[in-house]
Design a protein around this motif. Sequence first.
Motif, mmCIF file in Angstrom:
data_model
loop_
_atom_site.group_PDB
_atom_site.id
_atom_site.type_symbol
_atom_site.label_atom_id
_atom_site.label_comp_id
_atom_site.label_asym_id
_atom_site.label_seq_id
_atom_site.Cartn_x
_atom_site.Cartn_y
_atom_site.Cartn_z
ATOM 1 N N GLN A 106 0.543 -1.440 -0.227
ATOM 2 C CA GLN A 106 0.007 0.361 0.358
ATOM 3 C C GLN A 106 0.661 1.726 -0.280
ATOM 4 O O GLN A 106 0.192 2.689 -0.007
ATOM 5 N N GLU A 123 7.663 4.809 -7.503
ATOM 6 C CA GLU A 123 5.742 4.103 -7.709
ATOM 7 C C GLU A 123 5.674 5.162 -8.679
ATOM 8 O O GLU A 123 5.205 5.542 -9.584
ATOM 9 N N MET A 151 -3.249 1.987 -4.402
ATOM 10 C CA MET A 151 -2.208 0.561 -3.819
ATOM 11 C C MET A 151 -2.594 -0.171 -2.524
ATOM 12 O O MET A 151 -2.949 0.512 -1.840
#
Length: 152
Positions: A106, A123, A151
């Motif tokens: 996450q 990311e 996420m």
Amino acid sequence: MGGPPVTVPVPGKAVAVTGGAYHSVVLNEAGAVYTFGANQLGQLGRSLSSKAGVDGAGLPIDAYPRAVEGIDESESVRTIGAAFYNTFVVCKSGALYCSGENQNAQCGQGKKNLHVAMERVHELKNTKVVEAVGGYCHNLFLDDQGCVHSMG
């Protein structure tokens, strides 16, 4: 039953507050982020103070607000966010920092739990994040183009 409200000793004037399951996050007008509460998965985004202790279940807890660690000194904080066991810092540059539980990615594909300091979510390094909110085992990030990134 709870008692009367307690004033939290955070330096400066608070401009934003949020909280997770067992921790709280405050942003002051100078752009400093302070956390306090439980830290069993690193959600405070900092090392524990010398006054830290444990709760009734033996979990680490720091009731004293202290500044988060790990945000690049060149960054300015725009806003804060929290999830069940996470803390988020969104910078004016669009950089997103996260701490806490990461067992379901996450906070990205890094370490399983981010215990010691806030870490940049790599990311989304080419994305300008403007808001971060979280749930139990997932987090949502809104970018400046109106796209939602999930996420976890």
